[in-house]
Scaffold this motif. Structure first.
Motif, PDB file in Angstrom:
ATOM      1  N   TYR A  13      -2.562  11.517   8.733  1.00 22.78           N
ATOM      2  CA  TYR A  13      -2.433  12.787   8.019  1.00 22.78           C
ATOM      3  C   TYR A  13      -0.988  13.210   7.779  1.00 22.78           C
ATOM      4  CZ  TYR A  13      -7.416  13.213   8.837  1.00 22.78           C
ATOM      5  OH  TYR A  13      -8.774  12.986   8.850  1.00 22.78           O
ATOM      6  N   VAL A  14      -0.075  12.864   8.698  1.00 26.30           N
ATOM      7  CA  VAL A  14       1.306  13.324   8.573  1.00 26.30           C
ATOM      8  C   VAL A  14       2.168  12.331   7.807  1.00 26.30           C
ATOM      9  CG1 VAL A  14       3.356  14.031   9.872  1.00 26.30           C
ATOM     10  CG2 VAL A  14       1.093  14.662  10.695  1.00 26.30           C
ATOM     11  N   THR A  15       1.812  11.043   7.892  1.00 22.30           N
ATOM     12  CA  THR A  15       2.634  10.009   7.257  1.00 22.30           C
ATOM     13  C   THR A  15       1.948   9.375   6.063  1.00 22.30           C
ATOM     14  OG1 THR A  15       3.665   9.538   9.392  1.00 22.30           O
ATOM     15  CG2 THR A  15       3.935   7.904   7.657  1.00 22.30           C
ATOM     16  N   ARG A  16       0.733   8.868   6.262  1.00 28.25           N
ATOM     17  CA  ARG A  16       0.055   8.125   5.204  1.00 28.25           C
ATOM     18  C   ARG A  16      -0.344   8.998   4.019  1.00 28.25           C
ATOM     19  NH1 ARG A  16       1.440   2.928   5.561  1.00 28.25           N
ATOM     20  NH2 ARG A  16       1.237   2.181   7.703  1.00 28.25           N
ATOM     21  N   THR A  17      -0.816  10.219   4.301  1.00 31.22           N
ATOM     22  CA  THR A  17      -1.257  11.072   3.196  1.00 31.22           C
ATOM     23  C   THR A  17      -0.103  11.477   2.285  1.00 31.22           C
ATOM     24  OG1 THR A  17      -3.127  11.875   4.502  1.00 31.22           O
ATOM     25  CG2 THR A  17      -2.460  13.210   2.617  1.00 31.22           C
ATOM     26  N   PRO A  18       1.024  12.002   2.818  1.00 31.52           N
ATOM     27  CA  PRO A  18       2.163  12.248   1.914  1.00 31.52           C
ATOM     28  C   PRO A  18       2.659  10.966   1.241  1.00 31.52           C
ATOM     29  CG  PRO A  18       2.483  13.383   3.998  1.00 31.52           C
ATOM     30  CD  PRO A  18       1.319  12.464   4.187  1.00 31.52           C
ATOM     31  N   GLY A  19       2.611   9.837   1.986  1.00 26.56           N
ATOM     32  CA  GLY A  19       3.011   8.572   1.374  1.00 26.56           C
ATOM     33  C   GLY A  19       2.130   8.214   0.191  1.00 26.56           C
ATOM     34  N   TYR A  20       0.838   8.508   0.310  1.00 27.78           N
ATOM     35  CA  TYR A  20      -0.096   8.233  -0.790  1.00 27.78           C
ATOM     36  C   TYR A  20       0.243   9.081  -2.013  1.00 27.78           C
ATOM     37  CZ  TYR A  20      -4.391   8.263  -3.519  1.00 27.78           C
ATOM     38  OH  TYR A  20      -5.297   8.186  -4.545  1.00 27.78           O
ATOM     39  N   VAL A  36      11.322   1.789  -4.518  1.00 31.30           N
ATOM     40  CA  VAL A  36      10.961   2.832  -3.548  1.00 31.30           C
ATOM     41  C   VAL A  36      11.529   2.475  -2.174  1.00 31.30           C
ATOM     42  CG1 VAL A  36       9.065   4.068  -2.448  1.00 31.30           C
ATOM     43  CG2 VAL A  36       8.883   3.386  -4.848  1.00 31.30           C
ATOM     44  N   THR A  37      11.433   1.211  -1.806  1.00 28.39           N
ATOM     45  CA  THR A  37      11.988   0.767  -0.521  1.00 28.39           C
ATOM     46  C   THR A  37      13.489   0.983  -0.470  1.00 28.39           C
ATOM     47  OG1 THR A  37      10.266  -0.931  -0.381  1.00 28.39           O
ATOM     48  CG2 THR A  37      12.160  -1.175   1.071  1.00 28.39           C
ATOM     49  N   TRP A  71       8.073   8.692   4.617  1.00 30.84           N
ATOM     50  CA  TRP A  71       7.023   8.830   3.610  1.00 30.84           C
ATOM     51  C   TRP A  71       7.162   7.762   2.522  1.00 30.84           C
ATOM     52  CZ3 TRP A  71       7.483  14.860   2.829  1.00 30.84           C
ATOM     53  CH2 TRP A  71       6.847  15.499   3.896  1.00 30.84           C
ATOM     54  N   LEU A  72       8.392   7.527   2.086  1.00 34.21           N
ATOM     55  CA  LEU A  72       8.610   6.505   1.060  1.00 34.21           C
ATOM     56  C   LEU A  72       8.350   5.109   1.607  1.00 34.21           C
ATOM     57  CD1 LEU A  72      11.781   7.771  -0.866  1.00 34.21           C
ATOM     58  CD2 LEU A  72       9.364   8.260  -1.267  1.00 34.21           C
ATOM     59  N   ASP A  73       8.637   4.915   2.898  1.00 34.45           N
ATOM     60  CA  ASP A  73       8.348   3.632   3.529  1.00 34.45           C
ATOM     61  C   ASP A  73       6.843   3.354   3.534  1.00 34.45           C
ATOM     62  OD1 ASP A  73       9.201   1.266   5.102  1.00 34.45           O
ATOM     63  OD2 ASP A  73       8.076   2.239   6.714  1.00 34.45           O
ATOM     64  N   CYS A  74       6.052   4.408   3.689  1.00 32.57           N
ATOM     65  CA  CYS A  74       4.598   4.255   3.579  1.00 32.57           C
ATOM     66  C   CYS A  74       4.171   4.114   2.125  1.00 32.57           C
ATOM     67  CB  CYS A  74       3.899   5.467   4.193  1.00 32.57           C
ATOM     68  SG  CYS A  74       4.092   5.579   5.974  1.00 32.57           S
ATOM     69  N   ALA A  75       4.867   4.819   1.240  1.00 32.01           N
ATOM     70  CA  ALA A  75       4.496   4.797  -0.174  1.00 32.01           C
ATOM     71  C   ALA A  75       4.697   3.427  -0.798  1.00 32.01           C
ATOM     72  CB  ALA A  75       5.312   5.845  -0.943  1.00 32.01           C
ATOM     73  N   ASP A  76       5.764   2.707  -0.407  1.00 35.52           N
ATOM     74  CA  ASP A  76       6.024   1.426  -1.078  1.00 35.52           C
ATOM     75  C   ASP A  76       4.897   0.421  -0.830  1.00 35.52           C
ATOM     76  OD1 ASP A  76       6.551   0.654   1.540  1.00 35.52           O
ATOM     77  OD2 ASP A  76       8.697   0.388   1.240  1.00 35.52           O
ATOM     78  N   GLY A  77       4.377   0.385   0.397  1.00 39.39           N
ATOM     79  CA  GLY A  77       3.274  -0.527   0.676  1.00 39.39           C
ATOM     80  C   GLY A  77       1.999  -0.129  -0.036  1.00 39.39           C
ATOM     81  N   GLN A  78       1.708   1.179  -0.047  1.00 40.52           N
ATOM     82  CA  GLN A  78       0.511   1.647  -0.746  1.00 40.52           C
ATOM     83  C   GLN A  78       0.645   1.420  -2.252  1.00 40.52           C
ATOM     84  OE1 GLN A  78      -1.446   5.309   1.002  1.00 40.52           O
ATOM     85  NE2 GLN A  78       0.596   5.569   1.879  1.00 40.52           N
ATOM     86  N   LEU A  79       1.834   1.636  -2.781  1.00 38.28           N
ATOM     87  CA  LEU A  79       2.074   1.402  -4.202  1.00 38.28           C
ATOM     88  C   LEU A  79       1.886  -0.073  -4.545  1.00 38.28           C
ATOM     89  CD1 LEU A  79       3.032   2.457  -6.967  1.00 38.28           C
ATOM     90  CD2 LEU A  79       5.392   2.063  -6.187  1.00 38.28           C
TER      91      LEU A  79
END
Length: 294
Positions: A13-20, A36-37, A71-79
């Motif tokens: 909820y704190v990391t993955r959701t904002p990353g998404y 993004v990375t 958050w961006l570190d999580c976003a790059d993998g999800q992206l």
């Protein structure tokens, strides 16, 4: 997400959701995951610079930048998973990003504490970073990838083998088009080999599964996963969120040196415990499969 089983509630909820949310934004903007990375590397490195100041407001700015970088570190993998733009280079850079963040954090914290601690703070930081932090994160990351490997029936692309990486590296030349890929493959292969050296019992189990055509009996897989699931919460503690929380608390309390001590003591004891439990599970399963064909 890679798997709900490797994500704790806080991380979800704190990391993955904002990353998404950021991943959706970058997908609509047509931004590549590698870009993004790289942005997360800049933000995390700048956060370390802010922590070098004794002024609380600069520390708070650094905390915000580091959270944004995560958050961006999580976003790059999800992206990458959203768009199918997954690559080994992206995965290597993703791991390198965290190294840059914490190198910057350690360096500027040492500069801040040097007038009082002298050379001892550099020695403490070197031990905390190179001996403790690096191995803790490498082991936790490897165990999460092993869990995904078993969960996906041995088909997870997240679990690499150093022998294959070295083979890829040696197949490349030092010409203009291939030298950079050859170089980062070498460093990534060395990192993976260190992970393998820390997990000898799992390596024996892996070799046995290869001997059995790459698979293990379903009962053996479920038996392993039942133990591994119980260790995932500890692996998550060994990665970013708890570490960052202690760092922020240490800065807010005006005792940034406590962050290094925490890594050398609490997290190191936890790493030893997790490794012992995981290795024992692999060792027992290996012996049962070898002797009884479970």
């Amino acid at each position: 997400m890679k798997s709900a089983e490797t994500e704790g509630p806080f991380e979800l909820y704190v990391t993955r959701t904002p990353g998404y949310v950021w991943a959706v934004f970058f997908r609509r903007a047509g931004v590549h995951p590698v870009a993004v990375t790289l942005l997360s590397i800049v933000l995390g490195g700048t956060a370390g610079y802010c922590f070098g100041s004794p002024e609380l407001h600069w520390n708070l700015i650094g905390m915000g930048l580091l959270v944004w970088a995560d958050w961006l570190d999580c976003a790059d993998g999800q992206l990458a998973r959203m768009t199918g733009q997954k690559s080994l280079l992206g995965r290597v850079l993703d791991g390198f990003a965290g190294d840059v963040w914490f190198f910057s954090i350690y360096f500027f914290l040492c500069l801040r504490l040097w007038p009082v601690w002298g050379v001892w703070i550099w020695l403490l930081a070197a031990w905390a970073g190179l001996r403790c932090h690096a191995r803790q994160c490498a082991l936790a990351d490897y165990y999460r990838n092993i869990h995904l490997h078993f969960l996906c029936g041995g088909q997870s692309a997240e679990l690499d083998r150093s022998d294959r990486l070295y083979a890829q590296m040696h197949s490349l030349g030092w010409n203009r088009r291939e030298w950079f890929r050859k170089l980062w493959l070498y460093f990534y292969a060395c990192y993976t080999r260190r992970q393998e050296h820390m997990t000898p019992a799992y390596q024996r189990l892996f070799r046995l599964s290869v001997f059995r055509d790459g698979s293990l009996p379903p009962a053996a897989v479920e038996r392993f996963l039942s133990t591994s699931r119980g260790l995932m919460k500890y692996c998550n503690i060994l990665t970013f969120d708890t570490r960052a929380g202690v760092l922020f608390a240490s800065l807010a309390a005006g005792v940034p040196w406590f962050f290094f001590v925490f890594e050398c003591t609490v997290l190191e004891v936890l790493k030893v415990y997790v490794r012992a439990r995981h290795e024992q599970a692999c060792r027992t399963l290996y012996l049962d499969l070898r002797d009884h064909g479970l």
